[in-house]
Design a protein around this motif. Sequence first.
Motif, PDB file in Angstrom:
ATOM      1  N   CYS A  22      39.532  36.439  29.541  1.00 13.64           N
ATOM      2  CA  CYS A  22      39.569  35.745  30.550  1.00 13.64           C
ATOM      3  C   CYS A  22      38.218  34.689  30.451  1.00 13.64           C
ATOM      4  O   CYS A  22      37.581  34.825  29.591  1.00 13.64           O
ATOM      5  CB  CYS A  22      39.258  36.740  31.913  1.00 13.64           C
ATOM      6  SG  CYS A  22      37.731  37.263  32.071  1.00 13.64           S
ATOM      7  N   GLN A 100      37.253  38.303  40.273  1.00 14.36           N
ATOM      8  CA  GLN A 100      38.516  38.009  40.730  1.00 14.36           C
ATOM      9  C   GLN A 100      39.411  38.908  40.248  1.00 14.36           C
ATOM     10  O   GLN A 100      39.205  39.613  39.292  1.00 14.36           O
ATOM     11  CB  GLN A 100      38.927  36.822  40.492  1.00 14.36           C
ATOM     12  CG  GLN A 100      37.990  35.432  41.294  1.00 14.36           C
ATOM     13  CD  GLN A 100      38.218  34.166  40.770  1.00 14.36           C
ATOM     14  OE1 GLN A 100      38.854  34.062  39.525  1.00 14.36           O
ATOM     15  NE2 GLN A 100      37.381  33.163  41.160  1.00 14.36           N
ATOM     16  N   ASP A 102      42.234  39.045  38.796  1.00 17.50           N
ATOM     17  CA  ASP A 102      43.115  38.700  37.523  1.00 17.50           C
ATOM     18  C   ASP A 102      41.926  39.170  36.399  1.00 17.50           C
ATOM     19  O   ASP A 102      42.189  39.679  35.466  1.00 17.50           O
ATOM     20  CB  ASP A 102      43.472  37.298  37.275  1.00 17.50           C
ATOM     21  CG  ASP A 102      42.462  36.260  37.623  1.00 17.50           C
ATOM     22  OD1 ASP A 102      41.653  36.451  38.390  1.00 17.50           O
ATOM     23  OD2 ASP A 102      42.383  35.313  36.698  1.00 17.50           O
ATOM     24  N   GLU A 103      40.543  38.915  36.914  1.00 21.53           N
ATOM     25  CA  GLU A 103      39.626  39.122  35.761  1.00 21.53           C
ATOM     26  C   GLU A 103      39.454  40.723  35.682  1.00 21.53           C
ATOM     27  O   GLU A 103      39.062  41.116  34.514  1.00 21.53           O
ATOM     28  CB  GLU A 103      38.164  38.572  36.344  1.00 21.53           C
ATOM     29  CG  GLU A 103      38.389  36.939  36.333  1.00 21.53           C
ATOM     30  CD  GLU A 103      37.115  36.544  37.034  1.00 21.53           C
ATOM     31  OE1 GLU A 103      36.822  35.174  36.867  1.00 21.53           O
ATOM     32  OE2 GLU A 103      36.384  36.973  37.762  1.00 21.53           O
ATOM     33  N   GLU A 105      41.732  42.809  36.169  1.00 19.03           N
ATOM     34  CA  GLU A 105      42.905  43.488  35.576  1.00 19.03           C
ATOM     35  C   GLU A 105      42.946  43.266  33.933  1.00 19.03           C
ATOM     36  O   GLU A 105      43.200  44.036  33.411  1.00 19.03           O
ATOM     37  CB  GLU A 105      44.058  42.741  36.066  1.00 19.03           C
ATOM     38  CG  GLU A 105      44.618  43.213  37.408  1.00 19.03           C
ATOM     39  CD  GLU A 105      44.772  44.866  37.427  1.00 19.03           C
ATOM     40  OE1 GLU A 105      45.408  45.470  36.453  1.00 19.03           O
ATOM     41  OE2 GLU A 105      44.374  45.409  38.349  1.00 19.03           O
ATOM     42  N   MET A 106      42.449  42.172  33.661  1.00 16.67           N
ATOM     43  CA  MET A 106      42.077  41.851  32.306  1.00 16.67           C
ATOM     44  C   MET A 106      41.197  42.625  31.612  1.00 16.67           C
ATOM     45  O   MET A 106      41.218  43.068  30.195  1.00 16.67           O
ATOM     46  CB  MET A 106      41.955  40.387  32.050  1.00 16.67           C
ATOM     47  CG  MET A 106      43.341  39.365  32.188  1.00 16.67           C
ATOM     48  SD  MET A 106      42.946  37.888  31.403  1.00 16.67           S
ATOM     49  CE  MET A 106      42.820  37.194  33.314  1.00 16.67           C
TER      50      MET A 106
END
Length: 199
Positions: A22, A100, A102-103, A105-106
């Motif tokens: 990310c 965030q 998405d961060e 999750e990654m």
Amino acid sequence: MSEEKNQKLEELKQQCLSCEKCGLGTGRHNVVFGVGVPDAEVMFIGEGPGEQEDLKGEPFVGRAGILLDKMLTAIDLDRHKNIYIANIVKCRPPQNRDPQPDEQEMCLPWLRQQFSVLKPKIIVCLGRIAAAKIIKPDIRIKREHGTIFKKGGVLMMPVLHPAALLRNPSDKPGAFEDFLKLQELIKTHCEKTYANMEL
């Protein structure tokens, strides 16, 4: 066993150091992988590194970390002796903003692998973001801190983030009550850790 775990964590750390999944990786000074003992029965999880953590490459070393260490010492826990500390994300979000979704999750696979090596009996989530990701999405940290949850055979407790306690010192007594409850939890569920505590 702890030597084998130590080796697995070190291998995982080396892989993590080159992670660029990310955008957080582009602005970091250091990957903040985690710190502690490989045979820890108690794992603390925060949300992400701040400025001091990014510079040093270790979680919770700034003002919030100093407060956390004081609270740990009061119940005979120590990042170098009997616990492990990690974060949801391993790289500092810009201006210390919340990581965030998405961060998170990654980055979560790294934490999952740390968990699978450590196999802790108790997880302590430091703050709302860690608790929402690990325990339940609709956690109300101000209301539910100190509550004991059980997921997959692991005891989990959300506590107020040390940085929040620096902003709101009046919350410190309640937060310390949670740590005393954690001490009791260790006494009944973590024989090895409890045996090494100087109570």
